[in-house]
Design a protein around this motif. Structure first.
Motif, PDB file in Angstrom:
ATOM      1  N   LEU B  45       0.641  -1.278   0.071  1.00  0.00           N
ATOM      2  CA  LEU B  45      -0.020  -0.048   0.042  1.00  0.00           C
ATOM      3  C   LEU B  45       0.987   1.244  -0.029  1.00  0.00           C
ATOM      4  O   LEU B  45       1.913   1.401   0.779  1.00  0.00           O
ATOM      5  CB  LEU B  45      -1.053   0.028   1.177  1.00  0.00           C
ATOM      6  N   MET B  46       0.636   2.248  -0.839  1.00  0.00           N
ATOM      7  CA  MET B  46       1.374   3.463  -1.118  1.00  0.00           C
ATOM      8  C   MET B  46       0.740   4.552  -0.352  1.00  0.00           C
ATOM      9  O   MET B  46       1.143   4.893   0.537  1.00  0.00           O
ATOM     10  CB  MET B  46       1.732   3.634  -2.524  1.00  0.00           C
ATOM     11  N   PHE B  47      -0.528   4.863  -0.945  1.00  0.00           N
ATOM     12  CA  PHE B  47      -1.414   5.881  -0.484  1.00  0.00           C
ATOM     13  C   PHE B  47      -2.906   5.614  -0.343  1.00  0.00           C
ATOM     14  O   PHE B  47      -3.278   4.721  -1.063  1.00  0.00           O
ATOM     15  CB  PHE B  47      -1.003   7.279  -1.420  1.00  0.00           C
ATOM     16  N   VAL B  48      -3.561   6.038   0.485  1.00  0.00           N
ATOM     17  CA  VAL B  48      -5.021   6.213   0.891  1.00  0.00           C
ATOM     18  C   VAL B  48      -5.654   7.528   0.677  1.00  0.00           C
ATOM     19  O   VAL B  48      -5.037   8.421   1.552  1.00  0.00           O
ATOM     20  CB  VAL B  48      -5.162   5.573   2.291  1.00  0.00           C
ATOM     21  N   TYR B  49      -6.716   7.768   0.069  1.00  0.00           N
ATOM     22  CA  TYR B  49      -7.612   9.005   0.140  1.00  0.00           C
ATOM     23  C   TYR B  49      -8.873   8.638   0.353  1.00  0.00           C
ATOM     24  O   TYR B  49      -9.618   7.830  -0.087  1.00  0.00           O
ATOM     25  CB  TYR B  49      -7.384   9.633  -1.398  1.00  0.00           C
ATOM     26  N   ASN B  50      -9.373   9.445   1.324  1.00  0.00           N
ATOM     27  CA  ASN B  50     -10.703   9.326   1.696  1.00  0.00           C
ATOM     28  C   ASN B  50     -11.353  10.683   1.566  1.00  0.00           C
ATOM     29  O   ASN B  50     -10.817  11.642   1.929  1.00  0.00           O
ATOM     30  CB  ASN B  50     -10.678   8.977   3.241  1.00  0.00           C
ATOM     31  N   PHE B  51     -12.503  10.783   0.825  1.00  0.00           N
ATOM     32  CA  PHE B  51     -13.231  11.988   0.187  1.00  0.00           C
ATOM     33  C   PHE B  51     -12.019  12.837  -0.140  1.00  0.00           C
ATOM     34  O   PHE B  51     -12.004  13.997   0.318  1.00  0.00           O
ATOM     35  CB  PHE B  51     -14.032  12.604   1.510  1.00  0.00           C
ATOM     36  N   LYS B  52     -11.204  12.304  -0.979  1.00  0.00           N
ATOM     37  CA  LYS B  52     -10.155  13.255  -1.547  1.00  0.00           C
ATOM     38  C   LYS B  52      -9.145  13.892  -0.773  1.00  0.00           C
ATOM     39  O   LYS B  52      -8.171  14.643  -1.017  1.00  0.00           O
ATOM     40  CB  LYS B  52     -10.650  14.414  -2.453  1.00  0.00           C
ATOM     41  N   GLU B  53      -9.152  13.159   0.662  1.00  0.00           N
ATOM     42  CA  GLU B  53      -7.829  13.831   1.525  1.00  0.00           C
ATOM     43  C   GLU B  53      -7.145  12.684   1.814  1.00  0.00           C
ATOM     44  O   GLU B  53      -7.661  11.759   2.007  1.00  0.00           O
ATOM     45  CB  GLU B  53      -8.815  14.262   2.896  1.00  0.00           C
ATOM     46  N   GLN B  54      -5.889  13.034   1.603  1.00  0.00           N
ATOM     47  CA  GLN B  54      -4.668  11.831   1.971  1.00  0.00           C
ATOM     48  C   GLN B  54      -5.045  11.474   3.192  1.00  0.00           C
ATOM     49  O   GLN B  54      -4.594  12.309   4.534  1.00  0.00           O
ATOM     50  CB  GLN B  54      -3.516  12.428   1.399  1.00  0.00           C
ATOM     51  N   THR B  55      -5.125  10.221   3.564  1.00  0.00           N
ATOM     52  CA  THR B  55      -5.033   9.820   5.052  1.00  0.00           C
ATOM     53  C   THR B  55      -4.008   8.826   5.327  1.00  0.00           C
ATOM     54  O   THR B  55      -3.606   8.515   6.443  1.00  0.00           O
ATOM     55  CB  THR B  55      -6.368   8.893   5.469  1.00  0.00           C
ATOM     56  N   GLU B  56      -3.296   8.247   4.555  1.00  0.00           N
ATOM     57  CA  GLU B  56      -2.309   7.251   4.666  1.00  0.00           C
ATOM     58  C   GLU B  56      -1.112   7.578   3.495  1.00  0.00           C
ATOM     59  O   GLU B  56      -1.405   7.724   2.522  1.00  0.00           O
ATOM     60  CB  GLU B  56      -2.505   5.719   4.390  1.00  0.00           C
ATOM     61  N   ASN B  57       0.179   7.506   3.946  1.00  0.00           N
ATOM     62  CA  ASN B  57       1.270   7.678   3.114  1.00  0.00           C
ATOM     63  C   ASN B  57       2.256   6.531   3.839  1.00  0.00           C
ATOM     64  O   ASN B  57       3.002   6.784   4.974  1.00  0.00           O
ATOM     65  CB  ASN B  57       1.836   9.178   3.135  1.00  0.00           C
ATOM     66  N   ASN B  58       2.567   5.389   3.241  1.00  0.00           N
ATOM     67  CA  ASN B  58       3.240   4.366   3.883  1.00  0.00           C
ATOM     68  C   ASN B  58       4.784   4.541   3.609  1.00  0.00           C
ATOM     69  O   ASN B  58       5.479   3.816   2.903  1.00  0.00           O
ATOM     70  CB  ASN B  58       2.815   3.106   3.420  1.00  0.00           C
ATOM     71  N   SER B  59       5.348   5.613   4.151  1.00  0.00           N
ATOM     72  CA  SER B  59       6.716   5.868   4.019  1.00  0.00           C
ATOM     73  C   SER B  59       7.238   5.848   2.476  1.00  0.00           C
ATOM     74  O   SER B  59       8.193   5.376   1.994  1.00  0.00           O
ATOM     75  CB  SER B  59       7.563   4.875   4.715  1.00  0.00           C
ATOM     76  N   VAL B  60       6.489   6.452   1.536  1.00  0.00           N
ATOM     77  CA  VAL B  60       6.535   6.354  -0.017  1.00  0.00           C
ATOM     78  C   VAL B  60       7.763   7.448  -0.204  1.00  0.00           C
ATOM     79  O   VAL B  60       7.529   8.801   0.049  1.00  0.00           O
ATOM     80  CB  VAL B  60       5.404   6.641  -0.696  1.00  0.00           C
ATOM     81  N   PRO B  61       8.880   7.204  -0.931  1.00  0.00           N
ATOM     82  CA  PRO B  61       9.824   8.293  -1.380  1.00  0.00           C
ATOM     83  C   PRO B  61       8.848   9.538  -2.017  1.00  0.00           C
ATOM     84  O   PRO B  61       7.993   9.135  -2.738  1.00  0.00           O
ATOM     85  CB  PRO B  61      10.691   7.792  -2.189  1.00  0.00           C
ATOM     86  N   SER B  62       9.478  10.721  -2.015  1.00  0.00           N
ATOM     87  CA  SER B  62       8.961  11.991  -2.362  1.00  0.00           C
ATOM     88  C   SER B  62       8.774  11.858  -3.791  1.00  0.00           C
ATOM     89  O   SER B  62       8.276  12.752  -4.558  1.00  0.00           O
ATOM     90  CB  SER B  62       9.374  13.053  -1.664  1.00  0.00           C
ATOM     91  N   ARG B  63       9.709  10.927  -4.462  1.00  0.00           N
ATOM     92  CA  ARG B  63       9.628  11.087  -6.127  1.00  0.00           C
ATOM     93  C   ARG B  63       8.120  10.476  -6.428  1.00  0.00           C
ATOM     94  O   ARG B  63       7.924  10.390  -7.835  1.00  0.00           O
ATOM     95  CB  ARG B  63      10.810  10.169  -6.642  1.00  0.00           C
ATOM     96  N   PHE B  64       7.515   9.955  -5.648  1.00  0.00           N
ATOM     97  CA  PHE B  64       6.082   9.559  -5.946  1.00  0.00           C
ATOM     98  C   PHE B  64       5.065  10.703  -5.270  1.00  0.00           C
ATOM     99  O   PHE B  64       5.356  10.979  -3.942  1.00  0.00           O
ATOM    100  CB  PHE B  64       5.707   8.265  -5.422  1.00  0.00           C
ATOM    101  N   SER B  65       4.376  11.410  -6.023  1.00  0.00           N
ATOM    102  CA  SER B  65       3.510  12.384  -5.653  1.00  0.00           C
ATOM    103  C   SER B  65       2.240  12.069  -6.103  1.00  0.00           C
ATOM    104  O   SER B  65       1.659  12.334  -7.166  1.00  0.00           O
ATOM    105  CB  SER B  65       4.097  13.655  -6.135  1.00  0.00           C
ATOM    106  N   PRO B  66       1.208  11.897  -5.048  1.00  0.00           N
ATOM    107  CA  PRO B  66      -0.197  11.559  -5.399  1.00  0.00           C
ATOM    108  C   PRO B  66      -1.012  12.833  -5.498  1.00  0.00           C
ATOM    109  O   PRO B  66      -0.666  13.674  -4.842  1.00  0.00           O
ATOM    110  CB  PRO B  66      -0.823  10.623  -4.105  1.00  0.00           C
ATOM    111  N   GLU B  67      -2.397  12.679  -6.065  1.00  0.00           N
ATOM    112  CA  GLU B  67      -2.914  13.942  -6.135  1.00  0.00           C
ATOM    113  C   GLU B  67      -4.479  13.440  -6.201  1.00  0.00           C
ATOM    114  O   GLU B  67      -4.794  12.287  -7.270  1.00  0.00           O
ATOM    115  CB  GLU B  67      -2.692  14.858  -7.525  1.00  0.00           C
ATOM    116  N   CYS B  68      -5.369  13.820  -5.628  1.00  0.00           N
ATOM    117  CA  CYS B  68      -6.767  13.376  -5.839  1.00  0.00           C
ATOM    118  C   CYS B  68      -7.689  14.462  -5.794  1.00  0.00           C
ATOM    119  O   CYS B  68      -8.139  15.103  -4.773  1.00  0.00           O
ATOM    120  CB  CYS B  68      -7.281  12.502  -4.550  1.00  0.00           C
ATOM    121  N   PRO B  69      -7.850  15.111  -7.023  1.00  0.00           N
ATOM    122  CA  PRO B  69      -8.874  16.245  -7.129  1.00  0.00           C
ATOM    123  C   PRO B  69     -10.221  16.230  -6.786  1.00  0.00           C
ATOM    124  O   PRO B  69     -10.750  17.086  -6.294  1.00  0.00           O
ATOM    125  CB  PRO B  69      -8.480  16.522  -8.575  1.00  0.00           C
TER     126      PRO B  69
END
Lengths: 118, 114
Positions: B45-69
């Protein structure tokens, strides 16, 4: 730590045979959910069957059934009358609540590659 | 189609490139996820978004950048990746609070970093 272990990296059976894939898990949760997902070469992860931990009755979906042993933390998948289209990676997964959240997280095993031979 | 669509299906990029992965769902779900799948390893698991808000970031390197508009769309922006980032990236969605039903997955983007 909550983990899921699939001890069979690969299995192969003849078409129409019955095959059982094993899965064990470790958790301190009392209420949780267990799943088997299938990933064919198309790469799509497809839900095969699910089991709620508070239900003693084993789940069944057509040719797919599970043997859920809660005390032993075991959740095996039985495929009856196997078909060529059952060839895929099969993943066992355990659903746990996420901390500080109303959501859940799937914890995955490493998968079992199942090959059905004609 | 399952209701979760990922594009592109395949992507080859150099280590200095910038690219984005896209995920779209029309299932009315309100939670979306990015997973990394490497050979012979459990899904991560890398990232979790609930209602477009990021709630989890499992220590993923910053070269990966999520976006949930919004609740239907999820992006993963990639820059200065490493060869070990080559993997299948899966997007999934679910309804919050419905752990019993699991997630619905897309078909993934096969990423190769050269």
């Amino acid at each position: 730590a909550q983990t899921v272990t699939q001890s069979q990296p690969e299995m192969s059976v003849q078409e129409a045979e019955t095959v059982t894939l094993s899965c064990t898990y470790d958790t301190s949760e009392s209420n949780y959910y267990l799943f088997w997902y299938k990933q064919p070469p198309s790469r799509q992860m497809i839900l095969v069957i699910r089991q709620e931990a508070y239900k003693q009755q084993n789940a069944t979906e057509n040719r797919f059934s599970v043997n859920f042993q809660k005390a032993a933390k075991s959740f095996s998948l039985k495929i009856s009358d196997s078909q060529l289209g059952d060839t895929a990676m099969y993943f066992c997964a355990f659903m746990k609540p996420l901390p500080m959240d109303s959501n859940y997280q799937l914890i995955w095993g490493a998968g079992t590659k199942l090959i059905i031979k004609p | 189609e399952t209701g979760v669509t990922q594009t592109p299906r395949h992507l080859v990029m150099g280590m200095t490139n910038k690219k984005s992965l896209k995920c779209e769902q029309h299932l009315g779900h309100n939670a979306m996820y990015w997973y990394k799948q490497s050979a012979k390893k459990p899904l991560e698991l890398m990232f979790v978004y609930n209602f477009k808000e990021q709630t989890e970031n499992n220590s993923v390197p910053s070269r990966f950048s999520p976006e949930c508009p919004n609740s239907s769309h999820l992006f993963l922006h990639l820059h200065t990746l490493q060869p070990e980032d080559s993997a299948l990236y899966l997007c999934a969605s679910s309804l919050l609070g419905t752990g019993a039903y699991g997630y619905t997955f897309g078909s993934g983007t096969r990423l190769t970093v050269v």
